[in-house]
Scaffold this active site. Sequence first.
Site, mmCIF file in Angstrom:
data_model
loop_
_atom_site.group_PDB
_atom_site.id
_atom_site.type_symbol
_atom_site.label_atom_id
_atom_site.label_comp_id
_atom_site.label_asym_id
_atom_site.label_seq_id
_atom_site.Cartn_x
_atom_site.Cartn_y
_atom_site.Cartn_z
ATOM 1 N N ASP A 70 0.875 -1.157 0.000
ATOM 2 C CA ASP A 70 0.000 0.000 0.000
ATOM 3 C C ASP A 70 0.917 1.213 0.000
ATOM 4 O OD1 ASP A 70 -2.470 1.221 -0.132
ATOM 5 O OD2 ASP A 70 -2.520 1.590 2.021
ATOM 6 N N GLY A 153 -0.369 7.958 -11.613
ATOM 7 C CA GLY A 153 -0.855 8.652 -10.406
ATOM 8 C C GLY A 153 -0.315 10.072 -10.283
HETATM 9 P P1 IMP Z 1 -2.796 1.990 -3.507
HETATM 10 O O1 IMP Z 1 -1.420 1.709 -2.911
HETATM 11 O O2 IMP Z 1 -3.122 1.083 -4.645
HETATM 12 O O3 IMP Z 1 -3.843 2.143 -2.490
HETATM 13 O O4 IMP Z 1 -2.723 3.381 -4.217
HETATM 14 C C1 IMP Z 1 -1.913 4.384 -3.813
HETATM 15 C C2 IMP Z 1 -2.070 5.549 -4.722
HETATM 16 O O5 IMP Z 1 -0.996 6.428 -4.385
HETATM 17 C C3 IMP Z 1 -1.918 5.237 -6.179
HETATM 18 O O6 IMP Z 1 -3.140 5.066 -6.830
HETATM 19 C C4 IMP Z 1 -1.249 6.477 -6.690
HETATM 20 O O7 IMP Z 1 -2.188 7.424 -6.932
HETATM 21 C C5 IMP Z 1 -0.438 6.962 -5.519
HETATM 22 N N1 IMP Z 1 0.933 6.507 -5.689
HETATM 23 C C6 IMP Z 1 1.569 5.525 -5.033
HETATM 24 N N2 IMP Z 1 2.812 5.356 -5.501
HETATM 25 C C7 IMP Z 1 2.954 6.250 -6.491
HETATM 26 C C8 IMP Z 1 4.021 6.543 -7.402
HETATM 27 O O8 IMP Z 1 5.095 5.949 -7.395
HETATM 28 N N3 IMP Z 1 3.772 7.516 -8.293
HETATM 29 C C9 IMP Z 1 2.611 8.189 -8.344
HETATM 30 N N4 IMP Z 1 1.587 7.954 -7.560
HETATM 31 C C10 IMP Z 1 1.751 6.978 -6.626
#
Ligand code: IMP
Length: 197
Positions: A70, A153
């Site tokens: 996460d 992201g």
């Molecule tokens: P999850 O870990 O899938 O809950 O999502 C975390 C969110 O944080 C992602 O959808 C991205 O929007 C953002 N995120 C996490 N790591 C990165 C990265 O390396 N670059 C850009 N956005 C990130």
Amino acid sequence: MRELLIASTNEGKLKEIAHLFKGLPLKCVSIADIRAEGDVEEVGETFEGNALLKALIWGKRRGMLTLADDSGLEVDALGGRPGVYSARYPGKDWPDRRKNLLKEMAHVPNNKRTARFRAVIVIYDPKDDKTRICTGVTEGTITHEDIGTNGFGYDPIFRFTDSGKTGGEMELEEKNKISHRGRAVVKARDILLAEFA
Ligand code: IMP
């Protein structure tokens, strides 16, 4: 060769993880490949809580060695938001979410635009019912507009302090060396090599 289930469907993340696990004597399979039961909802209030939840549920469901992560963006001027809610920041798509975050930051001067990406990776082995936790952090600042088109992201609006570039301007290899996920994955790789390969 033992299989490792990667409990993520995020293509950007899967690409980064696969790149870093190249050469590891484990066969990586993602839940996107075997998607049958649907995703686990991220109901935790911490990155660690969500990663643990995903690793345990998928590992037990499938009886497989499982890796879950996460991650998210913590913006100091927003009191650490969006944090665990990074994937659910308001907006219809990613360009729109980035625009909304920049709008929220419009009044924030350059010296107060500090932020960090944080990642927590959990490896769970149903055979011994044990979890291993790896974390990675990378510092940076929020830009005033999208810069670059690589990554995913928040990448185009986060300038990594260690490279002076946004995630949108870096190739995968360069980003992996200094990113939160890269740092956590290298720790996970060492554990997998020592204990499971
Ligand atoms: P999850 O870990 O899938 O809950 O999502 C975390 C969110 O944080 C992602 O959808 C991205 O929007 C953002 N995120 C996490 N790591 C990165 C990265 O390396 N670059 C850009 N956005 C990130």
